[in-house]
Design a protein around this motif. Structure first.
Motif: not given
Length: 87
Positions: A28, A31-32, A35-36, A39, A44-47
């Motif tokens: 987690d 991923q954070n 994403k931040t 980007p 597709n870092a939200d996937d």
């Protein structure tokens, strides 16, 4: 370059420290961070599947977390791609 290294180390520690340990990134936290902070480099870092594949590709000891040296592998890959060193 020294300031860039300083930023990478401090960002790693800041994101890794969100769960109490600043030595490793959990999935987690990773991923954070992606994403931040990356980007435009990681699509597709939200996937969740994208994050899982990326994390699996650099988690050399397969412990489900990333230490700084494993994270550094990602930075190296992204810098190579960005600089056009990898075709």
């Amino acid at each position: 370059m020294e300031s860039a290294i300083g930023v990478l180390v401090s960002q790693f520690k800041a994101f890794a420290g969100s769960d109490g340990s600043s030595d490793t990134l959990s999935r987690d936290e990773f991923q954070n961070l992606v994403k931040t902070q990356l980007p435009n480099f990681v699509k597709n870092a939200d996937d969740p599947a994208v994050i899982d594949r990326l994390m699996d590709s650099i988690d050399e000891n397969n412990d489900g977390e990333l230490n700084f040296l494993e994270f550094w592998q990602l930075i190296g890959r992204l810098a190579n791609q960005h600089g056009g060193f990898i075709q």
